[in-house]
Motif scaffolding. Structure first.
Motif, short mmCIF file in Angstrom:
data_model
loop_
_atom_site.label_atom_id
_atom_site.label_comp_id
_atom_site.label_asym_id
_atom_site.label_seq_id
_atom_site.Cartn_x
_atom_site.Cartn_y
_atom_site.Cartn_z
N ARG A 35 6.63 0.69 5.57
CA ARG A 35 7.33 1.96 5.28
C ARG A 35 6.57 2.80 4.26
NH1 ARG A 35 13.50 0.97 4.16
NH2 ARG A 35 13.17 3.05 3.37
N ALA A 36 6.05 2.16 3.23
CA ALA A 36 5.31 2.90 2.20
C ALA A 36 4.02 3.48 2.77
CB ALA A 36 5.00 2.00 1.01
N ILE A 37 3.36 2.73 3.62
CA ILE A 37 2.12 3.20 4.23
C ILE A 37 2.43 4.35 5.19
CG2 ILE A 37 0.13 2.53 5.64
CD1 ILE A 37 0.36 1.36 2.67
N ALA A 39 4.96 6.43 4.96
CA ALA A 39 5.33 7.60 4.15
C ALA A 39 4.07 8.31 3.64
CB ALA A 39 6.21 7.18 2.99
N LEU A 40 3.10 7.55 3.18
CA LEU A 40 1.86 8.15 2.72
C LEU A 40 1.13 8.84 3.87
CD1 LEU A 40 -0.40 8.65 0.65
CD2 LEU A 40 -1.30 6.38 1.26
N ALA A 41 0.99 8.15 4.98
CA ALA A 41 0.29 8.72 6.14
C ALA A 41 0.97 9.99 6.64
CB ALA A 41 0.18 7.68 7.25
N LEU A 42 2.30 9.99 6.63
CA LEU A 42 3.05 11.18 7.06
C LEU A 42 2.82 12.33 6.10
CD1 LEU A 42 4.99 12.43 9.08
CD2 LEU A 42 6.87 11.49 7.73
N ARG A 43 2.81 12.04 4.81
CA ARG A 43 2.55 13.10 3.82
C ARG A 43 1.17 13.71 4.02
NH1 ARG A 43 6.50 14.80 0.49
NH2 ARG A 43 7.77 13.11 -0.25
N LEU A 44 0.20 12.86 4.32
CA LEU A 44 -1.18 13.35 4.42
C LEU A 44 -1.45 14.06 5.73
CD1 LEU A 44 -3.15 10.41 2.79
CD2 LEU A 44 -2.22 12.47 1.71
N GLU A 57 -3.38 1.06 12.44
CA GLU A 57 -4.80 0.85 12.16
C GLU A 57 -5.00 0.22 10.78
OE1 GLU A 57 -8.86 0.67 12.70
OE2 GLU A 57 -7.30 1.07 14.19
N THR A 58 -4.18 0.62 9.81
CA THR A 58 -4.27 0.04 8.47
C THR A 58 -4.03 -1.47 8.53
OG1 THR A 58 -3.57 2.10 7.41
CG2 THR A 58 -3.26 0.07 6.15
N PHE A 59 -2.99 -1.87 9.24
CA PHE A 59 -2.69 -3.30 9.31
C PHE A 59 -3.68 -4.05 10.18
CE2 PHE A 59 1.13 -1.87 7.29
CZ PHE A 59 1.36 -2.88 6.36
N LEU A 60 -4.23 -3.40 11.18
CA LEU A 60 -5.30 -4.04 11.96
C LEU A 60 -6.51 -4.29 11.07
CD1 LEU A 60 -5.14 -2.14 15.37
CD2 LEU A 60 -4.64 -4.57 14.96
N LYS A 80 -2.82 1.32 0.80
CA LYS A 80 -2.70 2.77 0.65
C LYS A 80 -4.08 3.43 0.67
CE LYS A 80 1.18 4.24 -1.68
NZ LYS A 80 1.87 4.57 -2.94
N ARG A 81 -5.06 2.79 0.07
CA ARG A 81 -6.42 3.34 0.07
C ARG A 81 -6.96 3.37 1.50
NH1 ARG A 81 -10.09 5.80 -3.59
NH2 ARG A 81 -8.64 5.01 -5.12
#
Length: 179
Positions: A35-37, A39-44, A57-60, A80-81
């Motif tokens: 969820r946090a990832i 939220a960040l991706a949606l903001r960006l 892709e982040t979790f992969l 997050k990075r």
């Protein structure tokens, strides 16, 4: 936007178990951070489908780098990075990185919000690159040097874009500026 795991040793244990192929441990890590990832991706990106792609892709990538992650590595900042870098790469691929003059004009043209509740909407109306710079610097704590390196620009470039964007956001939030 999802709480960090309450017990850091349990996250380290889940990382160890995930490294050894424990699907339940990997799923628990995903549940703790997705969820946090997102939220960040949606903001960006400003796009829900793109944010979902970035989460996956982040979790992969995390799965691919499990053996390289130390047990004591705080996982959320690393995730997050990775997600922020994926969002930047997506902007670059979509050719949404405008020239400096176009960025300055877009920042100046953004309509100010009438209320604090509309501030988030204003942020979403900023051009993708500007929104990304503002969020990464102000909320994620990226330095101008980090932004410059990632965007292949100078630190003064990010300072200039951020200065204009933040001035515009502040002006829009100032009650004395309301009509």
């Amino acid at each position: 936007m999802g709480e960090p795991p309450k017990d850091p040793t349990s996250e380290a244990e889940r990382l160890r178990r995930a490294r050894h192929g424990d699907d339940a441990a990997f799923e628990a890590i995903y549940r703790d951070h997705a969820r946090a990832i997102h939220a960040l991706a949606l903001r960006l990106t400003g796009n829900s489908a793109a944010a979902e792609d970035i989460v996956q892709e982040t979790f992969l990538r995390m799965f691919g780098f499990l053996s390289g992650l130390r047990d004591d590595t705080p996982l959320r900042p690393w995730l997050k990075r990775v997600a922020a870098n994926l969002a930047i790469d997506r902007l670059r691929r979509e050719h949404r990185l405008a020239d400096d003059h176009a960025l300055a004009e877009a920042v100046d043209a953004a309509a100010p919000p009438a209320t604090l509740a509309e501030a988030d909407a204003l942020l979403r109306r900023l051009p993708p690159l500007v929104r990304t710079l503002v969020w990464l610097h102000e909320m994620e704590g990226w330095s101008h040097e980090e932004l410059a390196q990632r965007f292949r620009r100078s630190p003064s470039w990010s300072k200039s874009i951020l200065s204009r964007a933040l001035a515009r956001l502040r002006a829009g939030l100032d009650p004395e500026n309301e009509a």
